[in-house]
Design a protein around this motif. Structure first.
Motif, mmCIF file in Angstrom:
data_model
loop_
_atom_site.group_PDB
_atom_site.id
_atom_site.type_symbol
_atom_site.label_atom_id
_atom_site.label_comp_id
_atom_site.label_asym_id
_atom_site.label_seq_id
_atom_site.Cartn_x
_atom_site.Cartn_y
_atom_site.Cartn_z
ATOM 1 N N ASP A 17 0.821 -1.210 0.000
ATOM 2 C CA ASP A 17 0.000 0.000 0.000
ATOM 3 C C ASP A 17 0.859 1.264 0.000
ATOM 4 N N ALA A 18 1.951 1.248 0.753
ATOM 5 C CA ALA A 18 2.800 2.429 0.909
ATOM 6 C C ALA A 18 3.631 2.726 -0.334
ATOM 7 N N TYR A 49 13.419 -2.787 12.915
ATOM 8 C CA TYR A 49 12.158 -2.364 12.309
ATOM 9 C C TYR A 49 11.161 -3.492 12.037
ATOM 10 N N ALA A 50 11.394 -4.678 12.525
ATOM 11 C CA ALA A 50 10.546 -5.836 12.203
ATOM 12 C C ALA A 50 9.070 -5.590 12.463
ATOM 13 N N GLU A 51 8.739 -4.856 13.497
ATOM 14 C CA GLU A 51 7.337 -4.618 13.859
ATOM 15 C C GLU A 51 6.791 -3.300 13.318
ATOM 16 N N ASP A 52 7.604 -2.552 12.587
ATOM 17 C CA ASP A 52 7.225 -1.197 12.190
ATOM 18 C C ASP A 52 7.041 -0.989 10.694
ATOM 19 N N ILE A 53 7.328 -1.983 9.875
ATOM 20 C CA ILE A 53 7.316 -1.758 8.436
ATOM 21 C C ILE A 53 5.907 -1.581 7.891
ATOM 22 N N HIS A 63 10.668 8.982 9.171
ATOM 23 C CA HIS A 63 9.586 9.938 8.910
ATOM 24 C C HIS A 63 8.242 9.332 9.297
ATOM 25 N N SER A 64 8.000 8.082 8.881
ATOM 26 C CA SER A 64 6.720 7.448 9.174
ATOM 27 C C SER A 64 6.860 5.938 9.126
ATOM 28 N N ASN A 65 5.867 5.290 9.687
ATOM 29 C CA ASN A 65 5.797 3.835 9.611
ATOM 30 C C ASN A 65 4.331 3.415 9.522
ATOM 31 N N TRP A 66 4.128 2.191 9.083
ATOM 32 C CA TRP A 66 2.825 1.557 8.867
ATOM 33 C C TRP A 66 2.046 2.185 7.717
ATOM 34 N N ARG A 67 1.600 3.399 7.873
ATOM 35 C CA ARG A 67 0.815 4.079 6.831
ATOM 36 C C ARG A 67 1.539 5.367 6.429
ATOM 37 N N VAL A 68 1.461 5.683 5.141
ATOM 38 C CA VAL A 68 2.147 6.863 4.625
ATOM 39 C C VAL A 68 1.105 7.882 4.183
ATOM 40 N N ASP A 69 1.198 9.080 4.728
ATOM 41 C CA ASP A 69 0.333 10.182 4.341
ATOM 42 C C ASP A 69 1.077 11.004 3.283
ATOM 43 N N ALA A 70 0.532 11.046 2.077
ATOM 44 C CA ALA A 70 1.211 11.711 0.964
ATOM 45 C C ALA A 70 1.473 13.190 1.239
#
Length: 84
Positions: A17-18, A49-53, A63-70
């Protein structure tokens, strides 16, 4: 110019998704580079970062993890470019 790194791993639906969001934002900012790295290829990255990708790094900083806000990523790249 800023360098963006997208940390991912195969089979990660959030990474899938990202990726297009990050690619689109980077493409809109001339001179910004994008590198994608799998955390499975680097033990240190996997441990950190195993739990943060997915994780988006700008010039090596998270800058961010999980979801990326454009919009948020775009604004951060503009600020980083202004500092360069």
């Amino acid at each position: 110019m800023p360098a963006v790194t997208l940390l991912t791993k195969p089979g990660c639906h959030l990474c899938d998704d990202a990726r297009p969001v990050v690619e689109s934002v980077v493409a809109a900012h001339a001179g910004v580079t994008l590198t994608e790295r799998s955390i499975l290829d680097d033990e240190a990255l996997r441990l950190e970062y195993a739990e943060d990708i997915p994780v988006v790094l700008i010039d090596g900083r998270v800058h961010s993890n999980w979801r990326v806000d454009a919009a948020r990523l775009s604004a951060a790249l503009e600020r980083a470019a202004a500092r360069a």
